[in-house]
Design a protein around this motif. Structure first.
Motif, PDB file in Angstrom:
ATOM      1  N   ILE A   1       0.873  -1.175   0.000  1.00 56.14           N
ATOM      2  CA  ILE A   1       0.000   0.000   0.000  1.00 56.14           C
ATOM      3  C   ILE A   1       0.908   1.223   0.000  1.00 56.14           C
ATOM      4  CG2 ILE A   1      -1.848   1.245   1.156  1.00 56.14           C
ATOM      5  CD1 ILE A   1      -2.504  -1.412   2.624  1.00 56.14           C
ATOM      6  N   PRO A   2       0.975   1.951  -1.130  1.00 54.00           N
ATOM      7  CA  PRO A   2       1.954   3.031  -1.251  1.00 54.00           C
ATOM      8  C   PRO A   2       1.664   4.213  -0.334  1.00 54.00           C
ATOM      9  CG  PRO A   2       0.761   2.676  -3.333  1.00 54.00           C
ATOM     10  CD  PRO A   2       0.180   1.760  -2.323  1.00 54.00           C
ATOM     11  N   LEU A   3       2.733   4.894   0.048  1.00 54.38           N
ATOM     12  CA  LEU A   3       2.617   6.067   0.905  1.00 54.38           C
ATOM     13  C   LEU A   3       1.666   7.098   0.311  1.00 54.38           C
ATOM     14  CD1 LEU A   3       3.432   7.696   3.387  1.00 54.38           C
ATOM     15  CD2 LEU A   3       5.465   8.455   2.120  1.00 54.38           C
TER      16      LEU A   3
ATOM     17  N   LYS B 191      -1.500   8.769   2.213  1.00 56.01           N
ATOM     18  CA  LYS B 191      -1.636  10.216   2.414  1.00 56.01           C
ATOM     19  C   LYS B 191      -2.978  10.737   1.906  1.00 56.01           C
ATOM     20  CE  LYS B 191       3.189  11.629   2.426  1.00 56.01           C
ATOM     21  NZ  LYS B 191       4.203  12.483   1.791  1.00 56.01           N
ATOM     22  N   ALA B 192      -3.577  10.070   0.962  1.00 59.35           N
ATOM     23  CA  ALA B 192      -4.839  10.518   0.365  1.00 59.35           C
ATOM     24  C   ALA B 192      -6.058  10.118   1.200  1.00 59.35           C
ATOM     25  CB  ALA B 192      -4.971   9.956  -1.052  1.00 59.35           C
ATOM     26  N   GLN B 193      -5.854   9.350   2.252  1.00 53.79           N
ATOM     27  CA  GLN B 193      -6.977   8.867   3.065  1.00 53.79           C
ATOM     28  C   GLN B 193      -7.274   9.835   4.212  1.00 53.79           C
ATOM     29  OE1 GLN B 193      -8.710   6.046   2.137  1.00 53.79           O
ATOM     30  NE2 GLN B 193      -7.373   6.418   0.401  1.00 53.79           N
TER      31      GLN B 193
ATOM     32  N   PRO C 266       2.679   4.662  16.956  1.00 53.45           N
ATOM     33  CA  PRO C 266       1.389   4.040  17.246  1.00 53.45           C
ATOM     34  C   PRO C 266       0.405   4.260  16.100  1.00 53.45           C
ATOM     35  CG  PRO C 266       1.622   6.073  18.485  1.00 53.45           C
ATOM     36  CD  PRO C 266       2.918   5.857  17.751  1.00 53.45           C
ATOM     37  N   VAL C 267      -0.526   3.342  15.994  1.00 57.01           N
ATOM     38  CA  VAL C 267      -1.617   3.416  15.012  1.00 57.01           C
ATOM     39  C   VAL C 267      -2.912   3.212  15.797  1.00 57.01           C
ATOM     40  CG1 VAL C 267      -2.647   2.294  12.985  1.00 57.01           C
ATOM     41  CG2 VAL C 267      -0.151   2.503  13.172  1.00 57.01           C
ATOM     42  N   SER C 268      -3.876   4.103  15.630  1.00 57.26           N
ATOM     43  CA  SER C 268      -5.152   3.954  16.340  1.00 57.26           C
ATOM     44  C   SER C 268      -5.953   2.805  15.724  1.00 57.26           C
ATOM     45  CB  SER C 268      -5.953   5.252  16.268  1.00 57.26           C
ATOM     46  OG  SER C 268      -6.470   5.439  14.956  1.00 57.26           O
TER      47      SER C 268
ATOM     48  N   THR D 215      -8.039  -0.043  10.951  1.00 55.23           N
ATOM     49  CA  THR D 215      -9.162  -0.519  10.151  1.00 55.23           C
ATOM     50  C   THR D 215      -9.158   0.123   8.757  1.00 55.23           C
ATOM     51  OG1 THR D 215     -10.472  -0.915  12.122  1.00 55.23           O
ATOM     52  CG2 THR D 215     -11.694  -0.691  10.070  1.00 55.23           C
ATOM     53  N   ALA D 216      -8.883   1.428   8.702  1.00 49.32           N
ATOM     54  CA  ALA D 216      -8.855   2.140   7.413  1.00 49.32           C
ATOM     55  C   ALA D 216      -7.745   1.598   6.514  1.00 49.32           C
ATOM     56  CB  ALA D 216      -8.673   3.633   7.646  1.00 49.32           C
ATOM     57  N   ILE D 217      -6.600   1.294   7.097  1.00 48.39           N
ATOM     58  CA  ILE D 217      -5.493   0.767   6.296  1.00 48.39           C
ATOM     59  C   ILE D 217      -5.797  -0.656   5.830  1.00 48.39           C
ATOM     60  CG2 ILE D 217      -3.054   0.065   6.369  1.00 48.39           C
ATOM     61  CD1 ILE D 217      -2.648   2.553   8.263  1.00 48.39           C
ATOM     62  N   LEU D 218      -6.343  -1.472   6.713  1.00 48.46           N
ATOM     63  CA  LEU D 218      -6.686  -2.848   6.318  1.00 48.46           C
ATOM     64  C   LEU D 218      -7.667  -2.867   5.160  1.00 48.46           C
ATOM     65  CD1 LEU D 218      -7.068  -4.886   9.615  1.00 48.46           C
ATOM     66  CD2 LEU D 218      -5.237  -5.007   7.919  1.00 48.46           C
ATOM     67  N   ALA D 219      -8.538  -1.896   5.088  1.00 47.93           N
ATOM     68  CA  ALA D 219      -9.519  -1.825   4.003  1.00 47.93           C
ATOM     69  C   ALA D 219      -8.860  -1.538   2.653  1.00 47.93           C
ATOM     70  CB  ALA D 219     -10.562  -0.746   4.297  1.00 47.93           C
ATOM     71  N   ARG D 220      -7.624  -1.066   2.641  1.00 47.70           N
ATOM     72  CA  ARG D 220      -6.899  -0.728   1.406  1.00 47.70           C
ATOM     73  C   ARG D 220      -6.128  -1.910   0.829  1.00 47.70           C
ATOM     74  NH1 ARG D 220      -9.270   3.310  -0.356  1.00 47.70           N
ATOM     75  NH2 ARG D 220      -7.671   3.292  -1.919  1.00 47.70           N
ATOM     76  N   ARG D 221      -5.932  -2.966   1.587  1.00 44.04           N
ATOM     77  CA  ARG D 221      -5.066  -4.068   1.123  1.00 44.04           C
ATOM     78  C   ARG D 221      -5.689  -4.881   0.031  1.00 44.04           C
ATOM     79  NH1 ARG D 221      -5.331  -8.619   5.848  1.00 44.04           N
ATOM     80  NH2 ARG D 221      -7.453  -8.192   6.340  1.00 44.04           N
TER      81      ARG D 221
END
Length: 149
Positions: free
Chosen positions: A109-111, A115-117, A136-138, A143-149
């Motif tokens: 998942i590119p930087l 950054k666009a999220q 840390p990651v909240s 959850t938002a990052i996992l949705a991008r994979r």
């Protein structure tokens, strides 16, 4: 469960290296804030494995914390790139943790995509000039990052 993001240069340790190894020591962190984050990690915490300083920086997978923080032995090794001449056996300021492979994503998942999220606006990774290698990651960001994979 706390979540983290940890950066590694893939030519030093990639998500596929960790997959092959199963588990390894995460060492060489030489920033006090990042070290303090490592010291607060608990066994079972999960982290995003971020490939940095490479042609395609981004999140490559997930790993888990499999040990509490302990003294980083690379600080005492004069042959190590991470040697610290001020560190002593009895007073080593640097920490390491063990990490275990969980998952390699089918794509990094590119930087730029991160950054666009809008859900990631508070994630230190997406701020210009942020160079922390451990952060840390909240739960919401996770959850938002996992949705991008």
């Amino acid at each position: 469960m706390p979540y983290w993001l940890m950066k590694s240069e893939p030519d030093e340790l990639s998500i596929h290296d960790l997959q092959r190894l199963g588990q390894t020591r995460w060492d060489g962190v030489r920033n006090y804030q990042a070290r303090n984050f490592m010291r607060s990690m608990q066994i079972g915490d999960q982290l995003f494995f971020y490939h940095s300083s490479c042609p395609e920086p981004g999140i490559a997978g997930i790993a888990g914390i499999s040990s509490l923080a302990y003294a980083d032995p690379t600080a005492l090794d004069p042959h190590s790139h991470y040697f610290d001449a001020k560190a002593r056996e009895e007073k080593n300021p640097w920490s390491a943790v063990d990490v275990t492979f969980v998952e390699a994503f089918s794509r990094v998942i590119p930087l730029a995509e991160l950054k666009a999220q809008s859900a990631l606006l508070e994630l230190p990774l997406v701020h210009k000039g942020s160079r922390l290698s451990v952060m840390p990651v909240s739960a919401e960001q996770w959850t938002a990052i996992l949705a991008r994979r």
